[in-house]
Design an enzyme around this catalytic site. Structure first.
Site, PDB file in Angstrom:
ATOM      1  N   CYS A 162       0.813  -1.229   0.000  1.00 45.01           N
ATOM      2  CA  CYS A 162       0.000   0.000   0.000  1.00 45.01           C
ATOM      3  C   CYS A 162       0.839   1.267   0.000  1.00 45.01           C
ATOM      4  CB  CYS A 162      -0.946   0.001   1.196  1.00 45.01           C
ATOM      5  SG  CYS A 162      -2.009  -1.437   1.210  1.00 45.01           S
ATOM      6  N   HIS A 184      -3.196   7.079   3.183  1.00 49.71           N
ATOM      7  CA  HIS A 184      -3.696   5.782   2.715  1.00 49.71           C
ATOM      8  C   HIS A 184      -5.029   5.504   3.409  1.00 49.71           C
ATOM      9  CE1 HIS A 184      -4.169   1.733   1.649  1.00 49.71           C
ATOM     10  NE2 HIS A 184      -3.723   1.200   2.761  1.00 49.71           N
ATOM     11  N   ASN A 190     -10.521  -0.044   0.973  1.00 48.32           N
ATOM     12  CA  ASN A 190      -9.063   0.012   0.904  1.00 48.32           C
ATOM     13  C   ASN A 190      -8.627  -0.436  -0.490  1.00 48.32           C
ATOM     14  OD1 ASN A 190      -6.325  -0.448   1.044  1.00 48.32           O
ATOM     15  ND2 ASN A 190      -6.381  -1.418   3.077  1.00 48.32           N
TER      16      ASN A 190
HETATM   17  N1  COA Z   1     -18.346  -8.098  10.630  1.00 45.61           N
HETATM   18  C1  COA Z   1     -18.717  -8.376  11.896  1.00 45.61           C
HETATM   19  N2  COA Z   1     -17.843  -8.751  12.840  1.00 45.61           N
HETATM   20  C2  COA Z   1     -16.554  -8.844  12.486  1.00 45.61           C
HETATM   21  C3  COA Z   1     -16.112  -8.567  11.191  1.00 45.61           C
HETATM   22  C4  COA Z   1     -17.057  -8.181  10.240  1.00 45.61           C
HETATM   23  N3  COA Z   1     -16.733  -7.903   8.978  1.00 45.61           N
HETATM   24  N4  COA Z   1     -14.761  -8.734  11.143  1.00 45.61           N
HETATM   25  C5  COA Z   1     -14.379  -9.101  12.365  1.00 45.61           C
HETATM   26  N5  COA Z   1     -15.458  -9.176  13.174  1.00 45.61           N
HETATM   27  C6  COA Z   1     -15.527  -9.546  14.581  1.00 45.61           C
HETATM   28  C7  COA Z   1     -14.357 -10.401  14.990  1.00 45.61           C
HETATM   29  O1  COA Z   1     -14.584 -11.743  14.647  1.00 45.61           O
HETATM   30  C8  COA Z   1     -14.333 -10.167  16.476  1.00 45.61           C
HETATM   31  O2  COA Z   1     -15.309 -10.994  17.088  1.00 45.61           O
HETATM   32  P1  COA Z   1     -14.980 -11.797  18.436  1.00 45.61           P
HETATM   33  O3  COA Z   1     -14.712 -10.725  19.453  1.00 45.61           O
HETATM   34  O4  COA Z   1     -16.223 -12.567  18.657  1.00 45.61           O
HETATM   35  O5  COA Z   1     -13.781 -12.620  18.116  1.00 45.61           O
HETATM   36  C9  COA Z   1     -14.795  -8.725  16.623  1.00 45.61           C
HETATM   37  O6  COA Z   1     -15.437  -8.388  15.381  1.00 45.61           O
HETATM   38  C10 COA Z   1     -13.677  -7.747  16.861  1.00 45.61           C
HETATM   39  O7  COA Z   1     -12.632  -8.084  15.976  1.00 45.61           O
HETATM   40  P2  COA Z   1     -11.373  -7.194  15.833  1.00 45.61           P
HETATM   41  O8  COA Z   1     -10.405  -7.818  14.897  1.00 45.61           O
HETATM   42  O9  COA Z   1     -10.894  -6.805  17.199  1.00 45.61           O
HETATM   43  O10 COA Z   1     -12.005  -5.928  15.133  1.00 45.61           O
HETATM   44  P3  COA Z   1     -11.366  -4.526  14.944  1.00 45.61           P
HETATM   45  O11 COA Z   1     -12.228  -3.511  15.534  1.00 45.61           O
HETATM   46  O12 COA Z   1      -9.900  -4.511  15.286  1.00 45.61           O
HETATM   47  O13 COA Z   1     -11.441  -4.344  13.361  1.00 45.61           O
HETATM   48  C11 COA Z   1     -10.101  -4.499  11.387  1.00 45.61           C
HETATM   49  C12 COA Z   1     -10.792  -5.269  12.501  1.00 45.61           C
HETATM   50  C13 COA Z   1      -9.461  -5.501  10.440  1.00 45.61           C
HETATM   51  C14 COA Z   1     -11.134  -3.656  10.655  1.00 45.61           C
HETATM   52  C15 COA Z   1      -9.030  -3.567  12.026  1.00 45.61           C
HETATM   53  O14 COA Z   1      -8.227  -4.310  12.914  1.00 45.61           O
HETATM   54  C16 COA Z   1      -8.147  -2.925  11.004  1.00 45.61           C
HETATM   55  O15 COA Z   1      -8.572  -2.076  10.225  1.00 45.61           O
HETATM   56  N6  COA Z   1      -6.832  -3.272  11.002  1.00 45.61           N
HETATM   57  C17 COA Z   1      -5.882  -2.711  10.076  1.00 45.61           C
HETATM   58  C18 COA Z   1      -5.954  -3.495   8.818  1.00 45.61           C
HETATM   59  C19 COA Z   1      -5.304  -2.790   7.678  1.00 45.61           C
HETATM   60  O16 COA Z   1      -5.163  -1.590   7.667  1.00 45.61           O
HETATM   61  N7  COA Z   1      -4.938  -3.569   6.690  1.00 45.61           N
HETATM   62  C20 COA Z   1      -4.456  -3.089   5.456  1.00 45.61           C
HETATM   63  C21 COA Z   1      -3.081  -2.618   5.536  1.00 45.61           C
HETATM   64  S1  COA Z   1      -2.701  -1.691   4.116  1.00 45.61           S
END
Ligand code: COA
Length: 330
Positions: free
Chosen positions: A115, A255, A285
């Site tokens: 990215c 980004h 994204n």
């Molecule tokens: N819909 C509903 N629930 C979801 C879900 C979705 N699409 N995706 C994950 N969950 C759930 C998880 O399973 C978890 O449930 P649990 O507590 O029962 O296990 C809960 O939501 C929380 O998960 P978590 O991973 O802590 O969520 P989060 O708030 O951290 O959000 C991301 C997850 C991926 C959106 C976030 O971590 C993120 O944006 N990370 C950076 C990723 C990134 O930038 N990647 C690209 C790099 S260029």
């Protein structure tokens, strides 16, 4: 000492017509519009048709950027494409785009810094112009993330979309153009975000389901922490290198991975929301295409004024991060 600046002469973008909304995703995996908006800020993303090669997006964005620069494809000396989702490993995306737009005088190669790739490509291109080696360089960020997403995994499939953004870089008056840039890589953190290609380790195989060796996998919370910290540090670094303060910056184009990441970095920097470009509600994204697509949107809607100080900042797989500070000269 050079007596000219190196700046952006034209911008372009391409977003496929097909739209995937949060409502559509509710029918595909166990998720909800409410969760996606609250946790990411995203509402929809654009997807390529299965039968369209991804480079077609980059070629279209390139044509628009060249036109915006009042040039023709024959004026382009070099094409650099940033991509982590090439159609082929060879020919490169840059050669595929060169052929499509008839840029017969150009050399062409690809860059992969995930990215952060657009920021890397722009920094590379700047050197070629500064030294006088080339006059006009086309930089395209071309990303078809829908091709490598696991559509059964709610952890990733709600996040990504397809798009291309392009700019033409060339000589400008010396008070305009790129003033500072900063690039960094953290290979020791690379395991947090992976897309296998010609080889896959046993560990990476286990993280994915059977038959899903080529899909993107990430440790969302590790990447999140890295993202907030590195985006803020990258902005601070170029601001300090340019010997200005954060208050002197008119617009930050980050980004677009998650609204909470952007807000977290902005808070660390003490920057108000109205100084930050946010497009992820429309695009999801789109990897390295996010910065040039947002830049084109800001350029075309007249938000960028001649003389504005603009910071481009990104982070991504590798892990990598980087930033550029420029004075807008169009
Ligand atoms: N819909 C509903 N629930 C979801 C879900 C979705 N699409 N995706 C994950 N969950 C759930 C998880 O399973 C978890 O449930 P649990 O507590 O029962 O296990 C809960 O939501 C929380 O998960 P978590 O991973 O802590 O969520 P989060 O708030 O951290 O959000 C991301 C997850 C991926 C959106 C976030 O971590 C993120 O944006 N990370 C950076 C990723 C990134 O930038 N990647 C690209 C790099 S260029």
């Amino acid at each position: 000492m050079v007596d000219f600046g190196v700046g952006i002469l034209g911008t372009g973008k391409y977003l496929p017509d097909k739209i995937l909304t949060n409502g559509d995703l509710e029918k595909m995996v166990d998720t909800s519009d409410e969760w996606i908006v609250r946790r990411t800020g995203m509402k929809k993303r654009h997807l390529l048709d299965d039968n369209t090669p991804s480079y077609m997006m980059g070629a279209e964005a390139a044509r628009l950027a060249i036109e915006d620069a009042s040039l023709t494809p024959m004026d382009i000396d070099l094409i650099i494409v940033s991509t982590e989702t090439p159609d082929y490993l060879t020919p490169s995306m840059s050669c595929l785009i060169q052929k499509d737009i008839n840029a017969e005088n150009a050399a062409a190669f690809d860059v992969n810094a995930a990215c952060t790739g657009f920021v890397y490509a722009l920094t590379i291109a700047r050197q070629f112009i500064q030294t006088g080696y080339y006059n006009h360089i086309l930089i395209v960020a071309n990303e078809g993330l829908s091709r490598i997403v696991d559509w059964e995994s709610r952890n990733t499939c709600v996040l990504f979309g397809d798009a291309a953004g392009a700019v033409v870089l060339g000589k400008v008056d010396k008070e305009y153009g790129i003033r500072e840039s900063y690039l960094a890589s953290f290979g020791n953190l690379g395991h947090n975000l992976t897309i296998p290609c010609c080889y896959i380790s046993e560990e990476d195989r286990q993280k994915r389901g059977a038959g899903k060796e080529r899909v993107i996998w990430q440790d969302g919370s590790e990447v999140f922490t890295f993202a907030v910290r590195s985006m803020a540090e990258c902005v601070k670094t170029v601001v300090e290198k340019a010997n200005i303060t954060i208050e002197d910056v008119d617009l930050i184009i980050p980004h677009q991975a998650n609204l909470r990441i952007i807000n977290g970095a902005a808070k660390r920097l003490g920057v108000e929301d109205d100084k930050i470009s946010v497009i992820l509600q429309e695009t999801g994204n789109i990897s390295s295409a996010s910065v040039p697509v947002a830049l084109d949107m800001e350029n075309k809607k007249g938000r960028l004024k001649k003389g504005d100080t603009v910071v481009l900042v990104a982070f991504g797989g590798g892990l990598t991060c980087g930033s550029i500070l420029l004075t807008w000269g169009k």
